[in-house]
Design a protein around this motif. Structure first.
Motif, PDB file in Angstrom:
ATOM      1  N   VAL A 148       0.813  -1.279   0.061  1.00 49.67           N
ATOM      2  CA  VAL A 148       0.063   0.123  -0.059  1.00 49.67           C
ATOM      3  C   VAL A 148       0.883   1.177  -0.032  1.00 49.67           C
ATOM      4  N   ARG A 149       2.239   1.130   0.349  1.00 49.16           N
ATOM      5  CA  ARG A 149       3.034   2.424   0.257  1.00 49.16           C
ATOM      6  C   ARG A 149       4.010   2.467  -0.882  1.00 49.16           C
ATOM      7  N   GLU A 150       3.690   1.938  -2.084  1.00 52.36           N
ATOM      8  CA  GLU A 150       4.375   1.318  -3.031  1.00 52.36           C
ATOM      9  C   GLU A 150       4.911   2.690  -3.691  1.00 52.36           C
ATOM     10  N   ARG A 151       4.227   3.730  -3.813  1.00 55.49           N
ATOM     11  CA  ARG A 151       4.352   4.841  -4.878  1.00 55.49           C
ATOM     12  C   ARG A 151       3.592   6.098  -3.973  1.00 55.49           C
ATOM     13  N   GLN A 152       4.004   7.251  -4.514  1.00 52.36           N
ATOM     14  CA  GLN A 152       3.374   8.571  -3.774  1.00 52.36           C
ATOM     15  C   GLN A 152       2.147   8.610  -4.707  1.00 52.36           C
ATOM     16  N   ARG A 153       1.223   8.889  -3.987  1.00 54.43           N
ATOM     17  CA  ARG A 153      -0.304   9.194  -4.623  1.00 54.43           C
ATOM     18  C   ARG A 153      -0.364  10.730  -5.069  1.00 54.43           C
ATOM     19  N   PRO A 154      -0.974  10.996  -6.172  1.00 59.98           N
ATOM     20  CA  PRO A 154      -1.200  12.433  -6.490  1.00 59.98           C
ATOM     21  C   PRO A 154      -2.232  13.027  -5.366  1.00 59.98           C
ATOM     22  N   ASP A 155      -1.982  14.346  -5.026  1.00 59.54           N
ATOM     23  CA  ASP A 155      -2.729  14.938  -4.065  1.00 59.54           C
ATOM     24  C   ASP A 155      -4.126  14.948  -4.539  1.00 59.54           C
ATOM     25  N   TRP A 156      -4.496  15.173  -5.809  1.00 59.62           N
ATOM     26  CA  TRP A 156      -5.841  15.104  -6.393  1.00 59.62           C
ATOM     27  C   TRP A 156      -6.579  13.770  -6.025  1.00 59.62           C
ATOM     28  N   LEU A 157      -5.693  12.847  -6.082  1.00 58.97           N
ATOM     29  CA  LEU A 157      -6.473  11.490  -5.802  1.00 58.97           C
ATOM     30  C   LEU A 157      -6.638  10.995  -4.554  1.00 58.97           C
ATOM     31  N   VAL A 158      -5.849  11.805  -3.491  1.00 57.29           N
ATOM     32  CA  VAL A 158      -6.002  11.627  -2.042  1.00 57.29           C
ATOM     33  C   VAL A 158      -7.133  12.471  -1.881  1.00 57.29           C
ATOM     34  N   ARG A 159      -7.389  13.623  -2.278  1.00 57.69           N
ATOM     35  CA  ARG A 159      -8.448  14.501  -1.925  1.00 57.69           C
ATOM     36  C   ARG A 159      -9.890  13.706  -2.349  1.00 57.69           C
ATOM     37  N   ALA A 160      -9.937  13.190  -3.415  1.00 58.31           N
ATOM     38  CA  ALA A 160     -10.987  12.569  -4.042  1.00 58.31           C
ATOM     39  C   ALA A 160     -11.346  11.460  -3.268  1.00 58.31           C
ATOM     40  N   LYS A 161     -10.346  10.395  -2.841  1.00 61.41           N
ATOM     41  CA  LYS A 161     -10.772   9.375  -1.869  1.00 61.41           C
ATOM     42  C   LYS A 161     -11.277   9.820  -0.767  1.00 61.41           C
ATOM     43  N   LYS A 162     -10.605  10.947   0.039  1.00 66.74           N
ATOM     44  CA  LYS A 162     -11.305  11.623   1.127  1.00 66.74           C
ATOM     45  C   LYS A 162     -12.722  11.919   0.854  1.00 66.74           C
ATOM     46  N   LEU A 163     -13.083  12.490  -0.135  1.00 61.55           N
ATOM     47  CA  LEU A 163     -14.428  12.934  -0.188  1.00 61.55           C
ATOM     48  C   LEU A 163     -15.254  11.911  -0.455  1.00 61.55           C
ATOM     49  N   LEU A 164     -15.002  10.817  -1.110  1.00 60.39           N
ATOM     50  CA  LEU A 164     -15.756   9.420  -1.164  1.00 60.39           C
ATOM     51  C   LEU A 164     -16.061   9.040   0.267  1.00 60.39           C
ATOM     52  N   GLU A 165     -15.172   9.217   0.983  1.00 63.22           N
ATOM     53  CA  GLU A 165     -15.335   8.432   2.525  1.00 63.22           C
ATOM     54  C   GLU A 165     -16.251   9.385   3.307  1.00 63.22           C
ATOM     55  N   GLU A 166     -16.145  10.672   3.118  1.00 60.92           N
ATOM     56  CA  GLU A 166     -17.049  11.807   3.948  1.00 60.92           C
ATOM     57  C   GLU A 166     -18.154  11.938   3.549  1.00 60.92           C
ATOM     58  N   ALA A 167     -18.439  11.471   2.245  1.00 66.02           N
ATOM     59  CA  ALA A 167     -19.989  11.702   1.687  1.00 66.02           C
ATOM     60  C   ALA A 167     -20.879  10.720   2.553  1.00 66.02           C
ATOM     61  N   GLU A 168     -21.913  11.631   2.695  1.00 67.16           N
ATOM     62  CA  GLU A 168     -23.032  10.815   3.420  1.00 67.16           C
ATOM     63  C   GLU A 168     -23.744  10.013   2.397  1.00 67.16           C
ATOM     64  N   GLN A 169     -23.859  10.119   1.368  1.00 67.37           N
ATOM     65  CA  GLN A 169     -24.669   9.412   0.196  1.00 67.37           C
ATOM     66  C   GLN A 169     -23.741   9.064  -0.949  1.00 67.37           C
ATOM     67  N   PRO A 170     -23.631   8.127  -1.805  1.00 66.64           N
ATOM     68  CA  PRO A 170     -23.115   8.089  -2.902  1.00 66.64           C
ATOM     69  C   PRO A 170     -23.077   9.218  -3.881  1.00 66.64           C
ATOM     70  N   VAL A 171     -21.904   9.543  -4.613  1.00 71.61           N
ATOM     71  CA  VAL A 171     -21.619  10.661  -5.496  1.00 71.61           C
ATOM     72  C   VAL A 171     -21.312  10.159  -6.777  1.00 71.61           C
ATOM     73  N   SER A 172     -21.531  10.850  -7.633  1.00 72.87           N
ATOM     74  CA  SER A 172     -21.303  10.842  -9.211  1.00 72.87           C
ATOM     75  C   SER A 172     -19.673  10.804  -9.335  1.00 72.87           C
ATOM     76  N   LEU A 173     -19.166   9.537  -9.779  1.00 73.63           N
ATOM     77  CA  LEU A 173     -17.801   9.524  -9.846  1.00 73.63           C
ATOM     78  C   LEU A 173     -17.131  10.596 -11.151  1.00 73.63           C
ATOM     79  N   SER A 174     -17.835  10.584 -11.985  1.00 74.83           N
ATOM     80  CA  SER A 174     -17.554  11.428 -13.306  1.00 74.83           C
ATOM     81  C   SER A 174     -17.705  12.971 -12.747  1.00 74.83           C
ATOM     82  N   GLU A 175     -18.533  13.384 -11.862  1.00 75.90           N
ATOM     83  CA  GLU A 175     -18.611  14.699 -11.334  1.00 75.90           C
ATOM     84  C   GLU A 175     -17.458  14.824 -10.223  1.00 75.90           C
ATOM     85  N   LEU A 176     -17.040  14.087  -9.628  1.00 72.97           N
ATOM     86  CA  LEU A 176     -16.020  14.001  -8.648  1.00 72.97           C
ATOM     87  C   LEU A 176     -14.711  14.112  -9.312  1.00 72.97           C
ATOM     88  N   ALA A 177     -14.429  13.671 -10.413  1.00 72.88           N
ATOM     89  CA  ALA A 177     -13.271  13.552 -11.408  1.00 72.88           C
ATOM     90  C   ALA A 177     -13.263  15.047 -11.604  1.00 72.88           C
TER      91      ALA A 177
END
Length: 271
Positions: A148-177
Motif C-alpha cells: 500500500v506504500r509502493e508509490r506516492q499518490r497524487p494529491d488530487w487522488l488523495v482528496r477525491a478518496k477522502k471526499l468519497l469517504e466523507e460523503a453521506e450518500q454515494p456521489v457521481s464519480l464522473s462529477e468527482l473527477a
C-alpha cells in the motif's frame, strides 16, 4: 472489539471474524501468536515502532508474533477476518519463505480467496476450505509490487478518496473527477492503479461499512439500507451477499447474538 465467529481449523490454526466499533482504539500490545488478517469492511490505522499504515478495504496483513502495534479503527467500524497461527506452525517456514510484517493492498490470491469466501467458509464451518484459504492468502503476503506504500499518490487522488469517504450518500464519480480537474477515464484508471480497487467498488465498500454500522446499532435493515445510500433493502442485500458472502439478515443475527459478549484478543503487555 466483538468476536462474532471463531473456528479451530487445526491444532495450530484458528479462524476468527471480529468487528471493531467506529472510532475505537486498541493501545500498544503484542500478540502471543502470528496473525494473518484480511480487512473485509471499513478501515484502520496501525502504528508500529518503525512505521504506520493507513488501510482501507481491501487490505491484507501478516503480523509475526510479538510485534508491538496499536490500532485506530475507522469512522464506520471495521470488520476483520483473521487466522491465528501457533508458534509450532511457524516452524514450517525458513528465513526465505517466512512472510514479514506488512500491510498491503488485497488482490485475489487464487480462485478461492474472494472476499465472500472467508465469511461463507467460517459461517458454515467449512474447515477444509478455511485451511485452503489460509495457504492461498498467505502466499500473497510480502509481494512488494502490491504494497500500500509502493508509490506516492497524487494529491488530487488523495482528496477525491477522502471526499468519497466523507460523503453521506454515494456521489457521481464522473462529477468527482471533474471537480478535481481530471478526466473521468483517467480518474478511474488512476484510482485502480494506486488503490488496487475500482472507484465504484470502493464506494460500494464504503456503503457496506455504513450499513454494517447501522446494523450493529439495531436499526431495521430497510433503515440501514437507506442510511448507507442503497436504493432499497434488496439492493443492499445483493451487494452484501456478493461482497461479504452472507445476507444482511444473517450478519445482523451475528451482531445481535454478540452484543453483550465483547471480548479482547489474548495479548502480551507492551511493558
Amino acid at each position: 472489539m466483538t468476536r462474532l465467529l471463531q473456528h479451530t481449523v487445526s491444532p495450530q490454526l484458528k479462524a476468527t471474524l471480529s468487528y471493531y466499533t467506529p472510532g475505537s482504539m486498541m493501545p500498544a500490545h503484542r500478540h502471543d501468536h502470528a496473525q494473518l488478517s484480511v480487512l473485509l469492511s471499513g478501515g484502520l490505522r496501525e502504528q508500529t515502532e518503525q512505521s504506520a499504515f493507513d488501510i482501507a478495504t481491501p487490505g491484507l496483513c501478516f503480523k509475526p508474533l510479538h510485534i508491538l502495534h496499536s490500532d485506530q479503527y475507522g469512522a464506520q467500524g471495521t470488520l476483520i477476518f483473521s487466522f491465528s497461527l501457533s508458534p509450532e506452525l511457524l516452524t514450517r517456514f525458513d528465513k526465505i519463505t517466512s512472510p514479514r510484517y506488512q500491510w498491503q493492498s488485497r488482490l485475489t490470491a487464487g480462485p478461492r480467496a474472494g472476499q465472500a469466501s472467508y465469511l461463507q467458509a467460517l459461517y458454515h464451518g467449512q474447515l477444509d476450505t478455511l485451511h485452503d484459504l489460509f495457504w492461498d492468502t498467505l502466499s500473497e503476503c510480502g509481494i512488494p509490487q502490491h504494497t500500500v506504500r509502493e508509490r506516492q499518490r497524487p494529491d488530487w487522488l488523495v482528496r477525491a478518496k477522502k471526499l468519497l469517504e466523507e460523503a453521506e450518500q454515494p456521489v457521481s464519480l464522473s462529477e468527482l473527477a471533474t471537480q478535481q480537474g481530471i478526466h473521468p477515464v483517467y480518474f478511474s484508471r488512476a484510482f485502480k492503479q494506486y488503490f488496487h480497487i475500482s472507484a465504484s467498488a470502493y464506494q460500494q465498500q464504503l456503503q457496506l461499512s455504513k450499513a454494517l454500522r447501522s446494523m450493529t446499532q439495531g436499526l431495521p435493515l430497510s433503515d440501514s439500507a437507506f442510511h448507507a445510500g442503497f436504493s432499497d433493502q434488496s439492493h443492499m442485500s445483493r451487494a452484501m451477499k456478493s461482497r461479504l458472502g452472507l445476507s444482511p439478515g444473517k450478519l445482523q443475527k451475528l451482531f445481535q447474538a454478540k452484543q453483550v459478549k465483547s471480548v479482547q484478543y489474548s495479548t502480551k503487555s507492551a511493558s
